[in-house]
Design a protein around this motif. Structure first.
Motif, PDB file in Angstrom:
ATOM      1  N   GLN A 255       0.814  -1.178   0.079  1.00 57.31           N
ATOM      2  CA  GLN A 255       0.084  -0.043  -0.105  1.00 57.31           C
ATOM      3  C   GLN A 255       0.863   1.226  -0.008  1.00 57.31           C
ATOM      4  O   GLN A 255       0.123   2.231   0.253  1.00 57.31           O
ATOM      5  CB  GLN A 255      -0.953  -0.063   1.192  1.00 57.31           C
ATOM      6  N   SER A 258      -0.108   4.941  -1.481  1.00 53.54           N
ATOM      7  CA  SER A 258      -1.045   5.766  -0.746  1.00 53.54           C
ATOM      8  C   SER A 258      -0.214   6.964   0.022  1.00 53.54           C
ATOM      9  O   SER A 258      -0.694   7.796   0.012  1.00 53.54           O
ATOM     10  CB  SER A 258      -1.840   4.782   0.340  1.00 53.54           C
ATOM     11  N   PHE A 293      -6.806   6.821   0.136  1.00 52.17           N
ATOM     12  CA  PHE A 293      -7.213   5.388   0.419  1.00 52.17           C
ATOM     13  C   PHE A 293      -8.337   5.030  -0.362  1.00 52.17           C
ATOM     14  O   PHE A 293      -8.372   3.865  -0.923  1.00 52.17           O
ATOM     15  CB  PHE A 293      -7.688   5.038   1.681  1.00 52.17           C
ATOM     16  N   ARG A 296      -6.604   3.803  -3.397  1.00 51.28           N
ATOM     17  CA  ARG A 296      -6.101   2.374  -3.064  1.00 51.28           C
ATOM     18  C   ARG A 296      -7.113   1.223  -3.462  1.00 51.28           C
ATOM     19  O   ARG A 296      -6.458   0.271  -4.078  1.00 51.28           O
ATOM     20  CB  ARG A 296      -5.517   2.360  -1.688  1.00 51.28           C
ATOM     21  N   THR A 430      -0.195  -4.841   3.804  1.00 51.77           N
ATOM     22  CA  THR A 430      -0.086  -3.390   4.418  1.00 51.77           C
ATOM     23  C   THR A 430       1.437  -3.304   4.576  1.00 51.77           C
ATOM     24  O   THR A 430       1.644  -1.979   4.641  1.00 51.77           O
ATOM     25  CB  THR A 430      -0.983  -3.262   5.732  1.00 51.77           C
ATOM     26  N   ASP A 452      -3.149  -1.095   8.809  1.00 55.35           N
ATOM     27  CA  ASP A 452      -3.661   0.024   7.728  1.00 55.35           C
ATOM     28  C   ASP A 452      -2.969   1.326   8.777  1.00 55.35           C
ATOM     29  O   ASP A 452      -3.137   2.579   7.733  1.00 55.35           O
ATOM     30  CB  ASP A 452      -5.095   0.072   7.752  1.00 55.35           C
ATOM     31  N   PHE A 486     -11.917   4.215   5.711  1.00 56.40           N
ATOM     32  CA  PHE A 486     -11.469   3.421   4.560  1.00 56.40           C
ATOM     33  C   PHE A 486     -11.746   1.863   4.972  1.00 56.40           C
ATOM     34  O   PHE A 486     -12.038   1.582   6.197  1.00 56.40           O
ATOM     35  CB  PHE A 486     -10.138   3.750   4.219  1.00 56.40           C
ATOM     36  N   SER A 489      -7.869  -3.425   5.591  1.00 54.82           N
ATOM     37  CA  SER A 489      -7.469  -4.525   4.760  1.00 54.82           C
ATOM     38  C   SER A 489      -7.733  -6.012   4.977  1.00 54.82           C
ATOM     39  O   SER A 489      -7.983  -6.753   3.926  1.00 54.82           O
ATOM     40  CB  SER A 489      -5.820  -4.561   4.545  1.00 54.82           C
TER      41      SER A 489
END
Length: 558
Positions: A255, A258, A293, A296, A430, A452, A486, A489
């Motif tokens: 990620q 982001s 996000f 994402r 993550t 996250d 958001f 994950s």
């Protein structure tokens, strides 16, 4: 401490930063199995090679079985169940040995010396280790698998603080790899080919066969070919320039993108003039993260399976467009994704948003550590090894001593999501790692555990240093926030619109002002955002480092 000492030992023996990082990663996989990381996990790995003056990324995330499809999971389980059905091939061993082979100077046997000793002779059970294994839920999971119980509940009981905890089967796995390397050298192989032989016995040899047999016995889907075909290639990292600093990270099997997007959005504001941890600064940081996000979920997935529009997502033009959506006065529960291909601030959502749902059985704290190394030649390594949910599910693979991961629980069963389940696909993990350059030279490593929250805390630490002028230890000790607007994950991807946790060292007036901006503020403990930073900063002549007081973090140097 033991993980850091393993790396320091290699530096003191004349190894470089890559040798030291390999040693630390292997040792950490032995001594940090409770809520952090094992050798059955994955790793986000970034490095700076002083010789070529280039930043490189190595793919360290494992992939799904060839038989794993959305249709299969929907028909048989209706979800991605925790445990063996969310397992991916271990990626960390492959990635670490790829780095060692290309950039190191030592053999596998040399860098594995500390890990082998810690597994065979044992280490004193520390408080977190003993406390975590002793929890009733963890003991129940371990007892459900006789191999796990044999390793982590010796004599039927969890280790007590100070007990010497040994893992002879894991030691034997590492010794088999060491012997494979020695046999290859005896046959005339050079250092790189001999390291490959150590890797091959893990993924193609006896160890792989026993791991696969154990996975299948537990009901998993992986086959021998899923292991033998696996590799950890180098990839071109992605980067943005933020106020004169070039920030590099892995591609979208992590990620990391982001953070890059949030930085470009924030570049349009004068954060430093707003004051560190002021309500205005925090609001902008939180809203910029929400925008990042939302993209994402739309675009960030394994780039071997989806065409990720990197150029558009990281462009100045797109950041300017997205910035126009940011409400500087009122918190937004949600932002739509944009369309970087058509350069539009708002795009059409391609995936189905799940309603807010209760948390799944696995916590985002069930995995991940962070390590960084640097040497006098200017080489740097930034790495985030992890094993999401492995010990929480009690999954030791037969007599190999390897605790396997549950990273596949990060997938979606929605074909429109960039991170949808597919055969041989890597989940978007993550764990992410960063290397920052200034004027073309290495400036700092950056990374942390924390699911996250990693992107959020990485943003805050980098802003603390670049925008607010804090020193490295000040930057990582400063109070933090964490938002939840958001999809998380891990399955079931729950989310909590506008919830914003603040460590209570942030003063009450700031909290009140954020509440007035319609953030759902939750005050938590003074060190409640439990990331664990150990960044290294270089000025070209010397290094400075820090250790996060929120975890058992340590920084060593001489």
């Amino acid at each position: 401490q033991l993980t850091a000492q393993a790396g320091m030992h290699i530096l003191q023996k004349g190894g470089n930063a890559f040798d030291a990082a390999a040693a630390a990663a292997l040792a950490g996989g032995v001594v940090e199995p409770t809520a952090h990381y094992t050798l059955g996990g994955e790793i986000a790995l970034m490095l700076y090679d002083a010789k070529s003056q280039k930043v490189e990324s190595i793919i360290g995330q494992g992939w799904t079985p060839k038989s794993a499809t959305i249709d299969l999971y929907q028909k048989k389980w209706g979800e991605i169940p925790p445990g063996i059905l969310s397992t991916t091939v271990p990626g960390v061993v492959s990635a670490v040995l790829t780095m060692l082979s290309r950039h190191g100077t030592m053999t596998f046997g040399e860098v594995a010396e500390s890990a082998i000793k810690l597994a065979s002779d044992g280490f004193p059970a520390y408080s977190l280790f003993a406390r975590t294994v002793a929890t009733p839920e963890r003991q129940a999971n371990l007892k459900s698998n006789s191999d796990s119980a044999r390793v982590f509940l010796p004599n039927g009981e969890p280790p007590k603080v100070g007990d010497i905890f040994k893992q002879p089967e894991l030691a034997q796995t590492l010794l088999l790899m060491q012997q494979a390397e020695l046999n290859a050298r005896a046959s005339g192989a050079d250092r790189e080919k001999a390291i490959q032989a150590a890797r091959d016995i893990f993924y193609k040899g006896d160890i792989a066969q026993r791991m696969v047999a154990a996975i299948q016995k537990l009901g998993g889907l992986h086959t021998y070919e899923d292991f033998s075909d696996y590799n950890s290639p180098f990839e071109v990292p992605i980067s943005v320039n933020y106020r004169g600093y070039e920030v590099y990270t892995n591609q979208t099997w992590t990620q990391g993108i982001s953070l890059l997007q949030a930085l470009k959005i924030l570049e349009g504001y004068d954060l430093s003039s707003l004051g560190h941890n002021s309500s205005k600064a925090i609001h902008l940081q939180v809203e910029a993260l929400k925008l990042a996000f939302s993209d994402r979920e739309q675009y960030a997935g394994d780039p071997n399976f989806i065409d990720v529009p990197f150029v558009g997502l990281l462009s100045e033009e797109y950041a300017t467009l997205r910035r126009q959506l940011l409400n500087t006065e009122i918190a937004q529960a949600d932002y739509p994704p944009g369309n970087p291909e058509k350069m539009a601030a708002v795009g059409q959502i391609r995936y189905t948003k799940r309603p807010n749902a209760p948390s799944g059985s696995l916590s985002e704290s069930d995995g991940t550590t962070y390590l960084a190394t640097a040497d006098s030649k200017g080489n740097m390594v930034s790495a985030t090894p992890s094993t999401f949910g492995g010990l929480a599910q009690g999954m030791v693979l037969g007599d190999t001593g390897i605790v396997i991961n549950c990273r596949g629980s990060y997938f979606w069963l929605d074909p429109g999501n960039a991170n949808s389940l597919q055969p041989r696909k890597r989940p978007r993990t993550t764990p992410c790692a960063f290397i920052v350059l200034k004027n073309g030279r290495p400036f700092m490593t950056l990374g942390t555990p924390g699911g996250d929250s990693q992107i959020q805390s990485n943003l805050q630490v980098l802003n603390n240093i670049v925008d607010f002028g804090l020193g490295v230890q000040e930057a990582i000790s400063a109070p933090r926030f964490c938002g939840y607007s958001f999809p998380r994950s891990p399955w079931p991807h729950s989310w909590d619109p506008n919830r914003l946790a603040l460590e209570n060292r942030i003063n009450g007036e700031v909290a009140s002002e954020l509440s007035a901006k319609e953030h759902n503020v939750q005050m938590i403990g003074p060190w409640g955002i439990v990331n664990g930073f150990t960044p290294i900063i270089s000025n070209g002549d010397s290094f400075a480092g820090g250790a996060d007081p929120r975890r058992d973090a340590v920084m060593l140097g001489w």
